[in-house]
Design an enzyme around this catalytic site. Structure first.
Site, PDB file in Angstrom:
ATOM      1  N   GLU A 279       1.070  -0.924   0.024  1.00 22.71           N
ATOM      2  CA  GLU A 279      -0.046  -0.104  -0.259  1.00 22.71           C
ATOM      3  C   GLU A 279       0.837   0.916  -0.113  1.00 22.71           C
ATOM      4  O   GLU A 279       0.541   2.061  -0.091  1.00 22.71           O
ATOM      5  CB  GLU A 279      -1.026  -0.093   0.697  1.00 22.71           C
ATOM      6  N   HIS A 300       9.637 -26.263  -1.517  1.00 26.08           N
ATOM      7  CA  HIS A 300       8.679 -27.208  -2.260  1.00 26.08           C
ATOM      8  C   HIS A 300       7.050 -26.768  -3.126  1.00 26.08           C
ATOM      9  O   HIS A 300       6.856 -27.361  -2.632  1.00 26.08           O
ATOM     10  CB  HIS A 300       8.158 -28.402  -0.715  1.00 26.08           C
ATOM     11  N   LYS A 414     -13.885  -0.315  -4.595  1.00 26.66           N
ATOM     12  CA  LYS A 414     -15.257  -0.618  -3.172  1.00 26.66           C
ATOM     13  C   LYS A 414     -16.236   0.638  -4.383  1.00 26.66           C
ATOM     14  O   LYS A 414     -17.186  -0.203  -3.987  1.00 26.66           O
ATOM     15  CB  LYS A 414     -15.031   0.857  -2.069  1.00 26.66           C
TER      16      LYS A 414
HETATM   17  O1  PA5 Z   1      -3.878   0.333   6.280  1.00 30.02           O
HETATM   18  C1  PA5 Z   1      -4.866   1.343   5.585  1.00 30.02           C
HETATM   19  O2  PA5 Z   1      -4.888   2.056   5.783  1.00 30.02           O
HETATM   20  C2  PA5 Z   1      -5.806   0.166   5.067  1.00 30.02           C
HETATM   21  O3  PA5 Z   1      -5.509  -1.539   5.518  1.00 30.02           O
HETATM   22  C3  PA5 Z   1      -7.131  -0.123   6.708  1.00 30.02           C
HETATM   23  O4  PA5 Z   1      -6.407  -0.050   7.536  1.00 30.02           O
HETATM   24  C4  PA5 Z   1      -8.097  -0.416   5.967  1.00 30.02           C
HETATM   25  O5  PA5 Z   1      -9.252  -0.352   5.180  1.00 30.02           O
HETATM   26  C5  PA5 Z   1      -9.349  -0.768   6.498  1.00 30.02           C
HETATM   27  O6  PA5 Z   1      -9.975   0.725   7.158  1.00 30.02           O
HETATM   28  P1  PA5 Z   1     -10.776   1.449   8.014  1.00 30.02           P
HETATM   29  O7  PA5 Z   1      -9.728   0.559   9.749  1.00 30.02           O
HETATM   30  O8  PA5 Z   1     -10.977   1.951   8.483  1.00 30.02           O
HETATM   31  O9  PA5 Z   1     -11.811   0.222   8.283  1.00 30.02           O
END
Ligand code: PA5
Length: 424
Positions: A279, A300, A414
């Site tokens: 990310e 393996h 989303k």
């Molecule tokens: O790192 C991030 O920002 C994302 O992976 C969020 O943690 C994830 O989408 C969950 O979001 P939230 O904590 O708002 O539910």
């Protein structure tokens, strides 16, 4: 403290390119510390280590103590950064087979959309004393919100005091979880605004589930503080070297970084690393794709590909100097299995030989690789490793020219999903 061995990347790198990347990493490091780069308003994950809030750590421990005394099961509801860190640390620091009797079982929910999982979980909770920690920074993420709706109903139907058993971890004031906790009187821990999900394991997001699992969160947290102090200088900084080498390998045409562990309990840590790097770096058409392998198991399965498939791979081994695996291999009078040549050696010795051999073979096969050595698998070492990678990925993002602290790409699926669900 952590140690990085990058010798097996050197034959693949032009020394002048690596030097330039190291200089670039030093500049990126200064930018990070001065909060002068893109997304610098989301670097609170570092500030909370520079000025530790011991009162908060105490409050987390007290709540965890209550959960330990009252609950058979703690259901942690969350996804992505609101779940991977806690799961990684708990998996790394709890026994493989024996569930400690004095702490609740920690189960996770809201990290996918499987109705079967949720249904079976609700059945599993029947007759058990349940606490819930629902964790969502935005309070609007679909997966945890749906899981919480069902599990909340179970608690409301089962207990006279459901609100006592629900603990919310969310933004200081925004989002549906704030509305719910204010209306229903749930206890709340705040996620600082300037800490993004994947950097939040050392906030109550990770600390409450981890403390509830009986893990020493103070040692974990202060391990990260130690690493933060040790890596504050650019001089001989292994996090900068790690970022610089990865950057040079990417420029050299590689596209994948495989994090490989030889201790199965570190697999979840690899999945945390995967999100952190995926990310943070994977945007604007750049970044190494982060993937995770558990060796020797996966030697393996994907071992053939790593040794001999498309030459697009770099590899990071996450190893442990003292893995506590001192089990001695017994000798056998008849030696029918022909293994007496390792009798008297420990399993650790064999596992270490497997790492040595694999790193050599993969380098010979065209896979440049580094090894990051942890002292051991303890709360302190895991805390150090968490900070090491958070610092490294921030520097790495700046070297790539991206904002390491946002994740605009996750919105695309989303939007498509919600349009199909008919969200108003
Ligand atoms: O790192 C991030 O920002 C994302 O992976 C969020 O943690 C994830 O989408 C969950 O979001 P939230 O904590 O708002 O539910």
């Amino acid at each position: 403290m952590l140690r990085l061995d990058h010798d097996n990347t050197l034959p693949f790198l032009d020394a002048s390119v690596l030097d330039a990347r190291i200089t670039g990493a030093e500049g990126a490091h200064r930018t990070l510390l001065k909060k002068a780069g893109p997304g610098s308003d989301a670097t609170g994950w570092r500030d909370l280590l520079v000025e530790p809030d011991d009162a908060l750590l105490g409050r987390v421990s007290e709540t965890a103590q209550e959960i330990s005394e009252e609950a058979d099961v703690l259901v942690c509801i969350g996804i992505g950064g609101s779940y991977l860190g806690a799961r990684a640390v708990i998996q790394a620091l709890t026994p493989y087979f024996r569930h400690p009797s004095d702490v609740p079982e920690i189960v996770f929910a809201g990290h996918h959309l499987s109705g079967t999982y949720l249904h079976e979980l609700l059945q599993y909770l029947e007759g058990r004393s349940v606490y819930v920690n629902v964790i969502s920074k935005s309070g609007t993420t679909l997966e945890p919100a749906l899981a919480f709706r069902s599990i909340r109903r179970h608690l409301e139907n089962t207990y006279d005091d459901p609100e006592r058993r629900i603990i919310v971890t969310t933004d200081p004031s925004a989002g549906a979880l704030n509305t719910l906790s204010a209306e229903r009187g749930y206890r709340k821990f705040e996620i600082p605004r300037d800490v993004g999900g994947r950097f939040s394991v050392l906030t109550p997001v990770g600390l409450l589930p981890i403390a509830s699992a009986g893990i020493d969160t103070s040692s974990l947290f202060y391990g990260a503080v130690d690493a933060c102090n040790a890596l504050a200088s650019a001089e001989g900084n292994p996090a900068l070297l790690y970022a610089a080498v990865r950057s040079a390998l990417l420029d050299g045409g590689l596209s994948v970084d495989l994090l490989s562990v030889f201790e199965p309990r570190l697999h979840g840590f690899g999945l945390w690393w995967q999100q952190l790097f995926g990310e943070s770096e994977g945007k604007d058409g750049t970044g190494l794709f982060p993937s995770v392998a558990q060796y020797t198991t996966d030697l393996h399965s994907i071992g053939q590909y790593v040794q001999d498939g498309q030459r697009t791979l770099a590899e990071t081994f996450l190893m442990v100097e003292d893995d506590g695996g001192d089990l001695e291999i017994p000798s056998s009078d008849d030696d029918l299995d022909g293994l007496n040549y390792v009798a008297g050696k420990t399993m650790s010795f064999v596992n270490r030989a497997a790492h040595n051999g694999t790193s050599r073979a993969h380098a010979d096969g065209g896979v440049p690789n580094m090894t990051l050595w942890l002292e051991n698998v303890s709360p302190k070492s895991i805390g150090e490793a968490i900070y090491f990678f958070e610092h490294a990925v921030s520097v790495s993002g700046y070297l790539l020219g991206v904002n390491p602290f946002d994740q605009p790409g996750v919105e695309a699926y989303k939007k498509e999903m919600f349009s199909r669900l008919g969200r108003p």
